[in-house]
Design a protein around this motif. Structure first.
Motif, mmCIF file in Angstrom:
data_model
loop_
_atom_site.group_PDB
_atom_site.id
_atom_site.type_symbol
_atom_site.label_atom_id
_atom_site.label_comp_id
_atom_site.label_asym_id
_atom_site.label_seq_id
_atom_site.Cartn_x
_atom_site.Cartn_y
_atom_site.Cartn_z
ATOM 1 N N SER A 17 -29.777 -77.823 49.258
ATOM 2 C CA SER A 17 -29.022 -77.022 50.221
ATOM 3 C C SER A 17 -28.177 -77.941 51.097
ATOM 4 N N LYS A 18 -27.126 -77.364 51.667
ATOM 5 C CA LYS A 18 -26.241 -78.138 52.533
ATOM 6 C C LYS A 18 -27.007 -78.685 53.734
ATOM 7 N N ARG B 155 -29.097 -81.659 52.628
ATOM 8 C CA ARG B 155 -28.216 -82.797 52.299
ATOM 9 C C ARG B 155 -27.737 -83.474 53.576
ATOM 10 N N ASN B 156 -27.327 -82.662 54.536
ATOM 11 C CA ASN B 156 -26.861 -83.245 55.798
ATOM 12 C C ASN B 156 -27.975 -83.999 56.509
ATOM 13 N N GLU C 144 -18.471 -81.243 51.099
ATOM 14 C CA GLU C 144 -19.156 -79.971 51.190
ATOM 15 C C GLU C 144 -18.162 -78.816 51.139
ATOM 16 N N GLU D 93 -17.572 -73.583 55.220
ATOM 17 C CA GLU D 93 -18.599 -72.694 55.756
ATOM 18 C C GLU D 93 -18.428 -71.279 55.208
ATOM 19 N N ASP E 102 -23.374 -71.846 48.337
ATOM 20 C CA ASP E 102 -23.900 -73.214 48.296
ATOM 21 C C ASP E 102 -24.768 -73.370 47.058
#
Length: 374
Positions: free
Chosen positions: A298-299, A302-303, A341, A344, A348
């Protein structure tokens, strides 16, 4: 007409105990290699005999019986005959858990691991309400909880001077192939309010035993297919799983991290001792890298990995390895962490993970080898 060897295995159910013992001593060496086919004689009758002998009071008789059964698990039919006998499986587990003076516990763990290749092993979650003699060691009467506790507390032969229970790590890796097994490891248990996976994390750097490190690494990876659990597992106030995945792949020679990169690492990796080395087994490092790949699902996760300097650490690993399989996984992980990425609100979805990392099963989890007892 039975062959001489087939006649020999017939003595495993002879009414006279001394004759059964002699027969057992003579066939234990035949449980590996082409001659192991003798145990298929008369519709696998020797397997029935061996399961009876494994309950004997004689320690050597039990040792030989468990050894033969463990070695024969390459034969899928024999494996099925063992695991289908749920009362025998329950007896095997109870002997491992309840008898802390059992000198055959480790062989029992190997047999339990080998039969876990059969999907019916998941019935272990039905073994509850064990009559536990040692309430200080075991706080739950459920078999799976007890096996995990004896694995953790019994390392280095601290519970049973004749057993270290290392092979249970492979058993956990196998049961975590199943949804029920994975959910068990990432769900707090009512008896102690602890995530079971947190109990085994410390063994990712247990260099006294490759077996234990390897099985634990695979258990963690399989459990990470429960994507919804990732944030809790990364949470430093809960499982704090990230340092345990990064420490085995880190080395004090990774000297090219700049100051900002270094201090963004998890605290456990900021002050490595000068002699800190990577896990010496490339295959184990690969499993940890695959776990990190799963954490890229998931984003948000990852972040999080980016803020913890995972990429710089992987960059240093890439510079200092000479293994094509390892390099391939490193490159996939780098691509995940360095990708742009999506905006928004967009979907995802990580196709790279979907293509190469299917949910664990018997064919793909890397733990399918049968353990033989020499």
């Amino acid at each position: 007409m039975p062959t001489p060897l087939e006649e020999l295995v017939e003595f495993l159910h002879h009414p006279q105990a001394p004759i059964r013992t002699v027969a057992l001593e003579n066939v234990v060496g035949l449980s590996q290699g082409p001659e192991s086919s003798i145990f298929q004689y008369n519709n696998y009758e020797p397997i029935k005999d061996l399961k009876i002998l494994a309950r004997d009071k004689g320690k050597t008789i039990v040792q030989h019986s468990l050894t033969i059964l463990a070695n024969l698990c390459e034969d899928e039919k024999i494996r099925d005959l063992i695991v289908d006998d749920f009362e025998f499986v329950k007896y095997l587990i109870e002997k491992i858990i309840l008898d802390l003076e059992n000198r055959n516990s480790d062989i029992g763990c190997i047999l339990l691991t080998n039969i876990a290749k059969n999907d019916k092993i998941i019935k272990i979650f039905e073994i509850r309400d064990l009559d536990l003699p040692n309430k200080e060691v075991f706080k739950s009467s459920n078999a799976i909880d007890c096996l995990l506790d004896i694995f953790v507390k019994g390392s280095e032969k601290s519970l049973n001077k004749l057993a270290n229970y290392d092979y249970l790590s492979f058993f956990f890796a196998d049961i975590s192939r199943f949804l029920q097994g994975r959910k068990y490891f990432v769900t707090k248990q009512s008896y102690d309010d602890i995530l079971p996976i947190t109990k085994i994390l410390v063994f990712t750097e247990y260099y006294e035993s490759k077996i234990r490190r390897e099985g634990v690494a695979s258990t963690i990876k399989n459990s990470l297919f429960e994507i919804d659990s990732h944030l809790d597992l990364l949470d430093e106030s809960q499982a704090n799983i990230l340092p345990y995945l990064l420490l085995p792949i880190a080395s004090s020679k990774d000297a090219e991290l700049d100051e900002d990169e270094l201090f963004e690492l998890p605290d456990e990796l900021q002050l490595l001792s000068p002699d800190k080395t990577r896990d010496p087994v490339p295959e184990i490092i690969i499993v940890h890298l695959e776990s990190l790949l799963l954490l890229c699902s998931s984003k948000e996760t990852r972040n999080y990995l980016r803020t913890k300097s995972v990429y710089p650490l992987i960059r240093e690993l890439h510079k200092n390895i000479d293994n094509d399989d390892l390099a391939d996984v490193v490159e996939r992980l780098v691509n995940m962490l360095m990708r742009d990425e999506a905006p928004e609100g967009s979907e995802d979805k990580i196709e790279e993970i979907d293509e190469k990392m299917e949910e664990p099963d018997y064919e793909s989890d890397g733990d399918e080898e049968i353990v033989e007892v020499l």
